[in-house]
Design a protein around this motif. Structure first.
Motif, short mmCIF file in Angstrom:
data_model
loop_
_atom_site.label_atom_id
_atom_site.label_comp_id
_atom_site.label_asym_id
_atom_site.label_seq_id
_atom_site.Cartn_x
_atom_site.Cartn_y
_atom_site.Cartn_z
N THR A 169 -5.07 -9.99 -34.74
CA THR A 169 -4.99 -8.92 -35.74
C THR A 169 -6.13 -9.02 -36.74
OG1 THR A 169 -2.57 -8.83 -35.55
CG2 THR A 169 -3.55 -7.92 -37.55
N GLU A 170 -6.42 -10.23 -37.20
CA GLU A 170 -7.48 -10.40 -38.20
C GLU A 170 -8.85 -10.06 -37.62
OE1 GLU A 170 -7.22 -10.76 -41.31
OE2 GLU A 170 -5.03 -10.90 -41.21
N VAL A 171 -9.09 -10.45 -36.37
CA VAL A 171 -10.37 -10.12 -35.74
C VAL A 171 -10.52 -8.60 -35.60
CG1 VAL A 171 -11.70 -10.29 -33.61
CG2 VAL A 171 -10.59 -12.32 -34.54
N ARG A 172 -9.45 -7.94 -35.22
CA ARG A 172 -9.49 -6.48 -35.09
C ARG A 172 -9.73 -5.82 -36.45
NH1 ARG A 172 -4.31 -5.38 -31.03
NH2 ARG A 172 -5.36 -6.00 -29.09
N ASN A 173 -9.04 -6.32 -37.48
CA ASN A 173 -9.20 -5.75 -38.82
C ASN A 173 -10.62 -5.95 -39.33
OD1 ASN A 173 -6.55 -4.93 -38.88
ND2 ASN A 173 -5.83 -6.70 -40.04
N LEU A 174 -11.20 -7.10 -39.02
CA LEU A 174 -12.58 -7.36 -39.44
C LEU A 174 -13.55 -6.44 -38.70
CD1 LEU A 174 -14.65 -9.04 -41.00
CD2 LEU A 174 -14.60 -10.70 -39.12
N SER A 176 -12.94 -3.55 -37.38
CA SER A 176 -12.76 -2.14 -37.74
C SER A 176 -13.06 -1.85 -39.21
CB SER A 176 -11.32 -1.71 -37.43
OG SER A 176 -10.40 -2.46 -38.22
N GLY A 177 -13.28 -2.90 -39.99
CA GLY A 177 -13.58 -2.71 -41.39
C GLY A 177 -12.37 -2.57 -42.28
N VAL A 178 -11.18 -2.77 -41.72
CA VAL A 178 -9.96 -2.68 -42.53
C VAL A 178 -9.95 -3.75 -43.61
CG1 VAL A 178 -7.44 -2.85 -42.49
CG2 VAL A 178 -8.64 -1.62 -40.67
N ASN A 179 -10.35 -4.96 -43.24
CA ASN A 179 -10.44 -6.06 -44.20
C ASN A 179 -11.89 -6.43 -44.44
OD1 ASN A 179 -7.68 -6.23 -44.39
ND2 ASN A 179 -7.47 -8.02 -43.07
N SER A 180 -12.18 -6.88 -45.64
CA SER A 180 -13.52 -7.36 -45.94
C SER A 180 -13.73 -8.71 -45.26
CB SER A 180 -13.70 -7.51 -47.45
OG SER A 180 -12.81 -8.50 -47.95
N ALA A 181 -14.99 -9.10 -45.15
CA ALA A 181 -15.31 -10.37 -44.49
C ALA A 181 -14.64 -11.56 -45.19
CB ALA A 181 -16.82 -10.56 -44.42
N PRO A 182 -14.69 -11.66 -46.53
CA PRO A 182 -14.03 -12.80 -47.18
C PRO A 182 -12.53 -12.84 -46.92
CG PRO A 182 -15.57 -11.77 -48.69
CD PRO A 182 -15.47 -10.87 -47.51
N SER A 183 -11.87 -11.69 -46.95
CA SER A 183 -10.43 -11.66 -46.69
C SER A 183 -10.12 -12.10 -45.27
CB SER A 183 -9.87 -10.24 -46.92
OG SER A 183 -9.96 -9.88 -48.28
N ALA A 184 -10.94 -11.64 -44.32
CA ALA A 184 -10.72 -12.01 -42.93
C ALA A 184 -10.95 -13.50 -42.72
CB ALA A 184 -11.65 -11.21 -42.03
N VAL A 185 -11.99 -14.05 -43.35
CA VAL A 185 -12.28 -15.48 -43.21
C VAL A 185 -11.13 -16.31 -43.79
CG1 VAL A 185 -13.79 -17.35 -43.97
CG2 VAL A 185 -14.77 -15.20 -43.15
#
Length: 295
Positions: A169-174, A176-185
């Motif tokens: 989910t996090e990789v997909r959100n990153l 697609s731009g749903v989450n920012s890079a810091p949030s995804a990391v």
């Protein structure tokens, strides 16, 4: 160890575990009765209390060993992880109280929290791996049995079941731009570390069972219970719909398990320090206290 001695020792640590239960229920009750707009403040206060207790307990354990001791590395890593986790909470707390109307995901402090979270997870994971290997350093080997193999299998499956969907989910959100890079990391680092923690529950509980009845056993039980608590915490998205009422509110209730996870870590540190006091110990525990303390 005689049954009477084991019973006395269990009674001596019971109030400490009882205190963990009290703190957990206090956080749970506060969330259950708080207005939605007050939930962030409730979690913030609980985060400070549990975080400080985790730092205090792990530091107490680390300071009980001299430089170069194997277990000083373990507890030093856990102290660093707890301290960095507290820094992460402090950054979010500062933003909550200074700019309450803006989500922290939009804060310029987010990259700094990302660094703190990543370093905290690295330090904690490294320390837990060392802790799980302590029995080898001491020359002790938990006996292999169908029960221990089943425990390994269950924890491995649980780690994968909890972690893989979150990672995907996090990789997909990153992407697609749903989450920012810091949030995804932050999410990816936390998930990977929690998967490792869950997987290490098996060897930690195996050692706790092997040392049952002794002072050191309670250190391992506390660590194992902390890891098991993080398993439930990470599975809150799945478990929330099973609770009565709104799923979102159920997820908030399950978020309170972070309190037990951190406080049990601090308790394990305090019990480790207490176990090093003057006492009569039997061979297995003496071996773990001395041999495991050598680098």
């Amino acid at each position: 160890m005689s049954p009477a001695s084991a019973s006395s020792r269990s009674a001596s640590v019971a109030p400490w575990f009882g205190a963990v239960v009290v703190l957990q229920f206090a956080h749970l009750f506060a969330v259950a009765t708080a207005a939605p707009e007050r939930l962030a403040l409730v979690h913030d206060v609980a985060g400070w209390v549990s975080g400080l207790l985790a730092v205090a307990g792990t530091f107490a354990a680390a300071s009980a060993f001299v430089s170069g001791d194997y277990l000083r590395k373990v507890w030093g890593g856990l102290t660093a992880g707890a301290a960095l986790s507290l820094v992460s909470a402090a950054l979010r707390s500062y933003w909550l109280h200074t700019v309450p109307d803006v989500a922290f995901t939009a804060s310029p402090l987010l990259p700094y929290r990302m660094v703190a979270v990543v370093l905290a997870n690295i330090a904690t994971t490294y320390a837990l791996v060392l802790l799980a290997m302590t029995y080898r350093q001491s020359g002790l080997q938990p006996p292999s049995s169908p029960r221990t193999k089943a425990l390994w299998a269950v924890t491995a499956i649980a780690a994968l079941a909890v972690g893989i969907p979150s990672l995907v989910t996090e990789v997909r959100n990153l992407a697609s731009g749903v989450n920012s890079a810091p949030s995804a990391v932050i999410s990816l680092a936390s998930t990977l570390a929690d998967m490792t923690t869950i997987f290490l529950v098996a060897p930690i509980l195996s050692v706790a069972y092997m040392l049952r009845g002794g002072r050191l056993a309670w250190v391992w039980w506390a660590m194992g219970l902390s890891g098991a608590t993080w398993l439930l915490y990470d599975a809150r998205v799945w478990l929330a719909p099973l609770l009565p009422g709104d799923a979102a509110h159920g997820a908030e209730l399950l978020r309170t398990l972070r309190t037990s996870g951190l406080v049990l870590l601090g308790l394990a540190g305090w019990l480790q320090r207490s176990a090093l006091g003057p006492q009569k110990v039997e061979a297995p525990e003496a071996s773990l206290n001395t041999s495991a303390g050598m680098s």
